[in-house]
Design a protein around this motif. Structure first.
Motif, PDB file in Angstrom:
ATOM      1  N   PHE A 156      44.075   8.815  33.850  1.00  0.00           N
ATOM      2  CA  PHE A 156      44.485  10.202  33.594  1.00  0.00           C
ATOM      3  C   PHE A 156      43.348  11.110  33.104  1.00  0.00           C
ATOM      4  N   GLY A 157      42.159  10.551  32.927  1.00  0.00           N
ATOM      5  CA  GLY A 157      41.114  11.308  32.270  1.00  0.00           C
ATOM      6  C   GLY A 157      39.967  11.719  33.155  1.00  0.00           C
ATOM      7  N   SER A 158      38.778  11.688  32.564  1.00  0.00           N
ATOM      8  CA  SER A 158      37.574  12.195  33.224  1.00  0.00           C
ATOM      9  C   SER A 158      36.371  11.413  32.690  1.00  0.00           C
ATOM     10  N   PRO A 159      35.309  11.285  33.506  1.00  0.00           N
ATOM     11  CA  PRO A 159      34.085  10.647  33.000  1.00  0.00           C
ATOM     12  C   PRO A 159      33.543  11.322  31.743  1.00  0.00           C
ATOM     13  N   ASP A 160      33.863  12.606  31.558  1.00  0.00           N
ATOM     14  CA  ASP A 160      33.386  13.323  30.372  1.00  0.00           C
ATOM     15  C   ASP A 160      34.023  12.801  29.088  1.00  0.00           C
ATOM     16  N   PHE A 161      35.149  12.083  29.222  1.00  0.00           N
ATOM     17  CA  PHE A 161      35.888  11.623  28.045  1.00  0.00           C
ATOM     18  C   PHE A 161      35.487  10.224  27.587  1.00  0.00           C
ATOM     19  N   ILE A 162      34.703   9.508  28.397  1.00  0.00           N
ATOM     20  CA  ILE A 162      34.477   8.075  28.153  1.00  0.00           C
ATOM     21  C   ILE A 162      33.886   7.807  26.775  1.00  0.00           C
ATOM     22  N   LYS A 163      32.985   8.657  26.318  1.00  0.00           N
ATOM     23  CA  LYS A 163      32.294   8.400  25.046  1.00  0.00           C
ATOM     24  C   LYS A 163      33.229   8.389  23.838  1.00  0.00           C
ATOM     25  N   GLY A 164      34.455   8.816  24.027  1.00  0.00           N
ATOM     26  CA  GLY A 164      35.397   8.826  22.917  1.00  0.00           C
ATOM     27  C   GLY A 164      36.025   7.481  22.612  1.00  0.00           C
ATOM     28  N   TRP A 165      35.639   6.428  23.332  1.00  0.00           N
ATOM     29  CA  TRP A 165      36.292   5.119  23.154  1.00  0.00           C
ATOM     30  C   TRP A 165      36.151   4.580  21.732  1.00  0.00           C
ATOM     31  N   GLY A 166      35.066   4.930  21.035  1.00  0.00           N
ATOM     32  CA  GLY A 166      34.843   4.386  19.696  1.00  0.00           C
ATOM     33  C   GLY A 166      35.675   5.062  18.616  1.00  0.00           C
ATOM     34  N   ILE A 167      36.233   6.229  18.910  1.00  0.00           N
ATOM     35  CA  ILE A 167      36.970   6.988  17.887  1.00  0.00           C
ATOM     36  C   ILE A 167      38.190   6.219  17.384  1.00  0.00           C
ATOM     37  N   PRO A 168      39.037   5.658  18.271  1.00  0.00           N
ATOM     38  CA  PRO A 168      40.250   4.987  17.781  1.00  0.00           C
ATOM     39  C   PRO A 168      40.023   3.576  17.239  1.00  0.00           C
ATOM     40  N   THR A 169      38.785   3.124  17.169  1.00  0.00           N
ATOM     41  CA  THR A 169      38.542   1.798  16.585  1.00  0.00           C
ATOM     42  C   THR A 169      38.554   1.838  15.063  1.00  0.00           C
ATOM     43  N   ALA A 170      38.596   3.045  14.475  1.00  0.00           N
ATOM     44  CA  ALA A 170      38.451   3.204  13.027  1.00  0.00           C
ATOM     45  C   ALA A 170      39.769   2.999  12.290  1.00  0.00           C
ATOM     46  N   THR A 171      39.667   2.522  11.047  1.00  0.00           N
ATOM     47  CA  THR A 171      40.792   2.481  10.112  1.00  0.00           C
ATOM     48  C   THR A 171      40.364   3.179   8.831  1.00  0.00           C
ATOM     49  N   ASP A 172      41.180   4.106   8.360  1.00  0.00           N
ATOM     50  CA  ASP A 172      40.883   4.794   7.105  1.00  0.00           C
ATOM     51  C   ASP A 172      41.283   3.886   5.956  1.00  0.00           C
ATOM     52  N   ILE A 173      40.300   3.269   5.303  1.00  0.00           N
ATOM     53  CA  ILE A 173      40.588   2.239   4.303  1.00  0.00           C
ATOM     54  C   ILE A 173      41.395   2.780   3.127  1.00  0.00           C
ATOM     55  N   ALA A 174      41.070   3.975   2.649  1.00  0.00           N
ATOM     56  CA  ALA A 174      41.760   4.510   1.471  1.00  0.00           C
ATOM     57  C   ALA A 174      43.220   4.835   1.781  1.00  0.00           C
ATOM     58  N   LEU A 175      43.463   5.511   2.912  1.00  0.00           N
ATOM     59  CA  LEU A 175      44.839   5.860   3.265  1.00  0.00           C
ATOM     60  C   LEU A 175      45.643   4.622   3.648  1.00  0.00           C
TER      61      LEU A 175
END
Length: 383
Positions: A105-124
């Protein structure tokens, strides 16, 4: 009062709310406030993301070091296998989901965002876990271990896959960072107890080396903190204060943690100002990858680890594991940071940040899931 602000992440949440309101009411004045130079060549955004976040990641590194020491929450290794495997699931799961969504559903321009959802906010995640499970339920410790390991992997992802987008990578400058590490090593060998020489000399060289090499300079103290003198054995759990531990490492954490916790107000203010009109496919890729990818990845790998002979902590079952995955899908702080370095296009950056902000809804989903699954808040002794 400070403990209340820290425990409930009030500074960060306040900064996020103010940023969202300001950016949607008066976007031009907001962006001028964040990105205009307040001193020559330095904007508020630069000071927060490239200097303040140095100490944020330094505190995360302290927690990782302490948890790996004998007596720490990740020691011995067998005790940590299940949460570590779950952590890998929590990194691979959202990466796969994000890339699949982008493929169809996306675009080659979006690929670099793969690392964003790997994060967990430890404090929250820690806060929500305590509210969902009860303060001393084993699932809380499990989530903390997972979040700490996740921080470690996140630091590697930022260093390896997200160099400074505004300058080409020049590896030769890493020799300056190496010089900073050698200074820190020499200070430790000389039994220097104050952390200031480590930070002022080793840390400064590390920062300039990373900055000039094109690798994000916020990681500067990650390479210095491990050299701070520390005891051979850890006496406290994560987020607990070891009052009898007067080591350099613990003193550094004690002196800077309040600064970091309260400084997250500025981080939220300078990074969460996204206009709702910027929502696009990337927003949903990040949010779905966090909610579905991270939850399923943690559950599958935690379950598989049990089959391989590395069970969940005593008192924790598969229902708890599933809800823990939901809690871990709150990616706010680090996800916002990664979104800022993943995309140079401000529209894509804003859309990705909105996905990170939406991940806070995982807290509500976690509460709902715990009620639907019949999970009761319990208090279990750690002794």
């Amino acid at each position: 009062m400070y403990n209340f602000l820290q425990e409930f992440s009030i500074p960060l949440i306040t900064g996020v709310i103010y940023a969202l309101i300001w950016a949607n009411i008066s976007p031009e004045s907001y962006h001028n406030f964040v990105h205009n130079q307040i001193i020559p060549n330095f904007s508020l955004h630069f000071l927060v993301n490239d200097i303040f976040m140095v100490f944020f990641f330094a505190i995360a590194t302290v927690e990782i070091i302490q948890s790996l020491l004998p007596g720490g929450d990740l020691y011995p290794l067998k005790r940590a296998i299940n949460p570590i495997m779950a952590t890998f699931g929590g990194v691979l799961g959202p990466t796969i989901v994000y890339l699949l969504l982008n493929h169809f559903f996306g675009s080659p321009d979006f690929i670099k965002g793969w690392g964003i959802p790997t994060a967990t906010d430890i404090a929250l995640a820690w806060l929500v876990a305590k509210l969902v499970f009860g303060p001393n339920h084993p699932a809380v410790s499990f989530l903390l271990l997972l979040a700490i390991a996740d921080d470690g992997i996140g630091l590697l992802i930022i260093a390896l896959f997200y160099p400074n987008p505004l300058s080409p990578v020049t590896p030769a400058w890493l020799l300056v960072t190496l010089a900073g590490m050698l200074i820190a090593f020499s200070l430790k060998k000389a039994k220097i107890k104050s952390y200031w020489p480590y930070i002022l000399f080793g840390g400064a060289l590390s920062w300039f080396g990373l900055y000039l090499s094109g690798i994000h300079s916020s990681l500067a103290l990650v390479f210095i903190v491990p050299f701070l003198p520390h005891p051979k054995k850890e006496k406290a759990h994560l987020f607990e204060d070891a009052s009898r531990d007067h080591s350099t490492l613990k003193q550094f954490e004690h002196d800077w943690k309040a600064f970091v916790d309260l400084g997250l107000l500025l981080f939220g203010l300078t990074n969460a100002g996204v206009e709702f009109s910027e929502i696009n496919a990337v927003t949903w890729f990040v949010f779905i990858a966090l909610l579905i990818g991270k939850t399923s990845g943690i559950f599958i790998m935690g379950w598989l680890s049990g089959l391989l002979g590395f069970p969940l902590p005593k008192g924790m079952n598969h229902k708890d594991l599933f809800v823990s995955g939901l809690v871990a899908s709150i990616g706010l702080t680090v996800a916002l940071f990664v979104a800022g370095v993943a995309f140079t296009d401000l529209a894509l950056q804003g859309a990705a940040k909105m996905g990170a902000l939406f991940s806070v809804l995982s807290a509500v989903i976690s509460f709902s899931a715990s009620k639907a699954l019949g999970i009761k808040r319990t208090v279990i002794s750690r002794k």
